[in-house]
Motif scaffolding. Structure first.
Motif, PDB file in Angstrom:
ATOM      1  N   HIS A  92       0.814  -1.221   0.000  1.00 39.38           N
ATOM      2  CA  HIS A  92       0.000   0.000   0.000  1.00 39.38           C
ATOM      3  C   HIS A  92       0.858   1.288   0.000  1.00 39.38           C
ATOM      4  CE1 HIS A  92      -3.318   2.636   0.930  1.00 39.38           C
ATOM      5  NE2 HIS A  92      -2.703   3.069   1.993  1.00 39.38           N
ATOM      6  N   HIS A  96       1.648   4.528  -2.668  1.00 41.46           N
ATOM      7  CA  HIS A  96       1.609   5.966  -2.350  1.00 41.46           C
ATOM      8  C   HIS A  96       2.861   6.679  -2.875  1.00 41.46           C
ATOM      9  CE1 HIS A  96      -1.945   6.954  -0.080  1.00 41.46           C
ATOM     10  NE2 HIS A  96      -1.776   5.967   0.783  1.00 41.46           N
ATOM     11  N   SER A 123      -0.891   9.963   6.231  1.00 42.68           N
ATOM     12  CA  SER A 123      -2.305   9.556   6.171  1.00 42.68           C
ATOM     13  C   SER A 123      -2.834   9.407   7.587  1.00 42.68           C
ATOM     14  CB  SER A 123      -2.421   8.236   5.412  1.00 42.68           C
ATOM     15  OG  SER A 123      -1.890   7.198   6.199  1.00 42.68           O
ATOM     16  N   ASP A 290      -6.526   7.243  -0.461  1.00 40.27           N
ATOM     17  CA  ASP A 290      -6.344   5.890  -0.999  1.00 40.27           C
ATOM     18  C   ASP A 290      -7.120   5.712  -2.301  1.00 40.27           C
ATOM     19  OD1 ASP A 290      -4.780   5.411   1.116  1.00 40.27           O
ATOM     20  OD2 ASP A 290      -6.236   4.215   2.234  1.00 40.27           O
TER      21      ASP A 290
HETATM   22 ZN    ZN Z   1      -3.072   5.152   2.205  1.00 47.74          ZN
END
Ligand code: ZN
Ligand code: KG4
Length: 330
Positions: A92, A96, A123, A290
């Motif tokens: 993940h 980013h 985040s 996201d």
């Molecule tokens: Zn994220």
């Protein structure tokens, strides 16, 4: 596979959770399960693509909320397995790292402009400072020792009785406040390492409010508190990011994650980068939070670079640290 984003469908759960003032994991999971197939359907429809035309399936394997990861990842596994397609498991945060390179209309991965950079991922769950070098390689320089920057925004917003999600609401109110009105701590700003700490700031706001029980009833003071807290968070994020770039002789800074939509953070990064002659790539607001596009463009790049497919039966990795990402060096 030319790095163009053909569609990017986001099923937001903000309204669902706002009633509870935060994310309720059980509700999030049920909602993910309800949304996953319609989201895939509309992503294909909007892209004008049929499943039979897909050549690789990519999905986030971790880190994240275990049940949320399961909903997306097992669906991707099922699609890949049933159509006999290769599956690429994506980290993940690694996704980013590359979201600031999605640009243009239609959006596409501008990797021809890519240059080594110091990347700030901010985040609700993470605050990471990462050195991203050529060839999809990266090294984590620092992370938060306690609360993430977004978590701090959200917790302070709750103390100020602002609606969920607190970060963007606080940001909006702060726009008309005086950031110099109150002094809040800039934790670890001058420490000689790249880690962050935001829990002390949240606690200091709590004590500050306890001493001034009437403050929240005054609109001007509320605006000033929002602006002052935001400035404390942004000073630390910008100060440490720019310092890391200068220390390491890196000429480019990028930022992504939900908090990178913060207006003061964007302005201050731009001003400091210009002052130090650093290039700045901020994730487009549509790709700060996201999204599937960043997962897709990273997967495409990895596929073109010859990354082998992930075994179909690999499990989700809720606690997967970025250091151990496929190309992590740390
Ligand atoms: Zn994220
Ligand atoms: O990346 P993201 O959408 O989800 C994860 O946490 O993974 O980030 C959400 C976080 C929340 O804490 C939210 O309050 C914060 O990003 N956020 C903001 C702003 N927009 C979103 N914080 C400050 N200012 C904003 N404009």
């Amino acid at each position: 596979m030319n790095g163009t984003v053909r569609s990017n469908v986001v099923a937001s759960q903000v309204r669902l959770h706002s009633e509870y003032g935060g994310v309720v994991p059980e509700l999030a999971t049920r909602e993910h399960l309800r949304n996953i197939l319609p989201v895939i359907r509309s992503a294909l429809d909007q892209a004008g693509v049929m499943l039979s035309q897909v050549s690789v399936v990519a999905a986030t394997q971790g880190p994240g909320l275990p049940a949320a990861l399961l909903a997306g990842y097992t669906t991707a596994q099922a699609v890949a397995y049933s159509l006999n397609l290769p599956l690429l498991a994506i980290h993940h945060h690694e996704a980013h790292l590359y979201s600031p390179w999605i640009a243009g209309n239609p959006p596409r991965a501008a990797f021809e402009r890519f240059e080594p950079n110091i990347s700030l991922i901010v985040s609700g769950g993470h605050t990471l400072l990462v050195h991203v070098t050529d060839g999809l390689r990266h090294r984590v320089l620092g992370s938060t020792l306690d609360d993430a920057a977004g978590e701090c925004f959200d917790k302070v917003a709750k103390l100020l009785a602002l609606p969920f999600p607190g970060g963007p609401v606080l940001d909006e109110i702060a726009e008309s406040g005086n950031a110099a009105a109150f002094e809040f701590p800039r934790s670890l700003l001058h420490e000689p390492h790249d880690n962050f700490s935001f829990s002390g700031l949240k606690t200091s706001v709590r004590y500050f409010l306890e001493k001034r029980p009437k403050l929240l009833g005054d609109a001007t003071s509320l605006r000033d508190v929002c602006a002052s807290v935001r400035a404390a968070i942004v000073d630390v994020l910008v100060g440490k990011t720019v310092r890391a770039a200068r220390r390491m002789g890196v000429m480019c800074i990028t930022a992504s994650g939900g908090v990178s939509a913060n207006r003061a953070l964007r302005r201050q990064l731009a001003a400091e980068c210009s002052r130090h002659r650093l290039r700045l790539h901020l994730a487009d607001p549509a790709f700060c939070t996201d999204n599937a596009a960043m997962v897709g463009i990273l997967a495409g790049q990895k596929w073109l670079a010859g990354e082998p497919p992930t075994p179909w039966d690999a499990e989700t990795r809720p606690g997967w640290p970025l250091e151990q990402g496929a190309n992590g060096e740390g």
